[in-house]
Design an enzyme around this catalytic site. Structure first.
Site, mmCIF file in Angstrom:
data_model
loop_
_atom_site.group_PDB
_atom_site.id
_atom_site.type_symbol
_atom_site.label_atom_id
_atom_site.label_comp_id
_atom_site.label_asym_id
_atom_site.label_seq_id
_atom_site.Cartn_x
_atom_site.Cartn_y
_atom_site.Cartn_z
ATOM 1 N N PHE A 85 0.786 -1.043 0.070
ATOM 2 C CA PHE A 85 -0.049 0.089 -0.088
ATOM 3 C C PHE A 85 0.966 1.440 -0.093
ATOM 4 O O PHE A 85 2.110 1.353 0.364
ATOM 5 C CB PHE A 85 -1.014 0.051 1.225
ATOM 6 C CG PHE A 85 -0.345 0.005 2.638
ATOM 7 C CD1 PHE A 85 -0.158 1.429 3.103
ATOM 8 C CD2 PHE A 85 -0.027 -1.142 3.398
ATOM 9 C CE1 PHE A 85 0.774 1.432 4.211
ATOM 10 C CE2 PHE A 85 0.604 -1.024 4.322
ATOM 11 C CZ PHE A 85 1.088 0.285 5.050
ATOM 12 N N CYS A 86 0.300 2.412 -0.248
ATOM 13 C CA CYS A 86 1.056 3.562 -0.523
ATOM 14 C C CYS A 86 -0.143 4.573 -0.433
ATOM 15 O O CYS A 86 -1.233 4.408 -0.088
ATOM 16 C CB CYS A 86 1.820 3.833 -1.654
ATOM 17 S SG CYS A 86 0.858 3.515 -3.146
ATOM 18 N N THR A 87 0.158 5.955 -0.416
ATOM 19 C CA THR A 87 -0.729 7.099 -0.062
ATOM 20 C C THR A 87 -1.990 7.140 -1.340
ATOM 21 O O THR A 87 -2.950 7.222 -0.647
ATOM 22 C CB THR A 87 0.039 8.297 -0.227
ATOM 23 O OG1 THR A 87 1.168 8.366 0.672
ATOM 24 C CG2 THR A 87 -0.888 9.460 0.232
ATOM 25 N N CYS B 151 2.687 2.145 -5.599
ATOM 26 C CA CYS B 151 2.215 0.791 -5.551
ATOM 27 C C CYS B 151 2.102 0.116 -6.873
ATOM 28 O O CYS B 151 2.414 -1.232 -7.428
ATOM 29 C CB CYS B 151 0.978 0.499 -4.810
ATOM 30 S SG CYS B 151 1.031 0.459 -3.211
ATOM 31 N N ILE C 287 -4.074 4.641 0.352
ATOM 32 C CA ILE C 287 -4.552 4.869 1.921
ATOM 33 C C ILE C 287 -5.761 5.933 1.896
ATOM 34 O O ILE C 287 -6.639 5.745 2.492
ATOM 35 C CB ILE C 287 -3.606 5.405 2.893
ATOM 36 C CG1 ILE C 287 -2.433 4.490 2.807
ATOM 37 C CG2 ILE C 287 -4.056 5.773 4.206
ATOM 38 C CD1 ILE C 287 -1.146 5.240 3.183
#
EC number: 1.14.-.-
Length: 248
Positions: free
Chosen positions: A177-179, A184, A206
């Site tokens: 996961f990433c912002t 990703c 996220i």
């Protein structure tokens, strides 16, 4: 009551032959519509986050789609009381998210999306390894429970971490996961190109997860770091208390 500011984030991995030719056109449209933020252009695509009225940011998005001849764009919109950016910048880059891996075909090698509604159940399975692809200073602000922190200072260090931890990841289901999703796309592509088969990532990142789930199961711990004047947002995507960057 004044209209809230729309913050639009968009990226697409699409071939752009002459990305530098798009810069003056995007600056013209964006400034004419009082849009602020940053748009990165490269031969591999575009990545932008910019704010303004809802109508204005969507006009810039439509211009991006037209200039790059694509409809396949990952888009996320949320809202703020004021502009989180101070001016509009359009920049030419080698990569729209810098990983420093040559000849990585993101459209050929890509992890499988996990929808936000299914994420909590998926990452709590015993046979799943959860990896936070963001940098250490972002992880310190908040992350998912039990997620591995690669302790990177920049995303360019992630490939080395992946190589060093190849045995740890081998044969596992890997959830990343990433912002907002773009890192990703590249990190799952990297792992797939290395031979890892079961590679997954959180669709929309996220920010989309918090919007859709409100962190109802409390698996997200802390706040989410963002790259604008807000610096971090809470579960409801409002600026997190104590993080707002004061204007000089």
């Amino acid at each position: 009551m004044s209209e809230k500011i729309a913050i639009l984030s968009a990226y697409s991995f699409v071939n752009i032959e002459e990305p530098e030719s798009l810069i003056p056109k995007l600056l013209f449209v964006g400034k004419r519509k009082y849009v602020k933020g940053t748009i990165l252009l490269s031969k591999e695509g575009f990545n932008g986050s910019f704010s303004g009225s809802y109508e204005s940011v969507n006009l810039v998005l439509e211009e991006l789609k037209k200039l790059t001849n694509t409809k396949d764009v990952n888009v996320k919109i949320n809202y703020s009381e004021i502009h989180p950016f101070q001016k509009l910048k359009v920049r030419l880059k080698k990569e729209i998210v810098a990983m420093n891996v040559d000849n990585l075909n993101v459209n050929l090698f890509k992890g499988e999306y996990i929808e936000t509604k299914d994420w909590d159940e998926f990452i709590t399975k015993q046979d799943v390894i959860v990896v936070d692809t963001r940098n250490d200073y972002e992880v310190e602000v908040g992350t998912f429970k039990a997620a591995i922190n690669p302790y990177t200072e920049t995303f360019k260090q992630f490939p080395a971490w992946a190589e060093q931890n190849a045995e740890l990841l081998k044969g596992k289901k890997i959830a990343m996961f990433c912002t907002g999703g773009i890192r990703c796309e590249k990190s799952t592509s990297l792992l797939k190109s290395m031979g890892h088969e079961e590679v997954y990532h959180l669709k929309g990142g996220i920010l989309q997860y918090l919007e859709d789930t409100q962190n109802k199961n409390n698996l997200w711990q802390g706040e989410c770091f963002v790259f604008d004047d807000r610096r971090a947002v809470a579960d409801d995507l409002a600026p997190a208390e104590g993080y707002w960057l004061e204007r000089k």
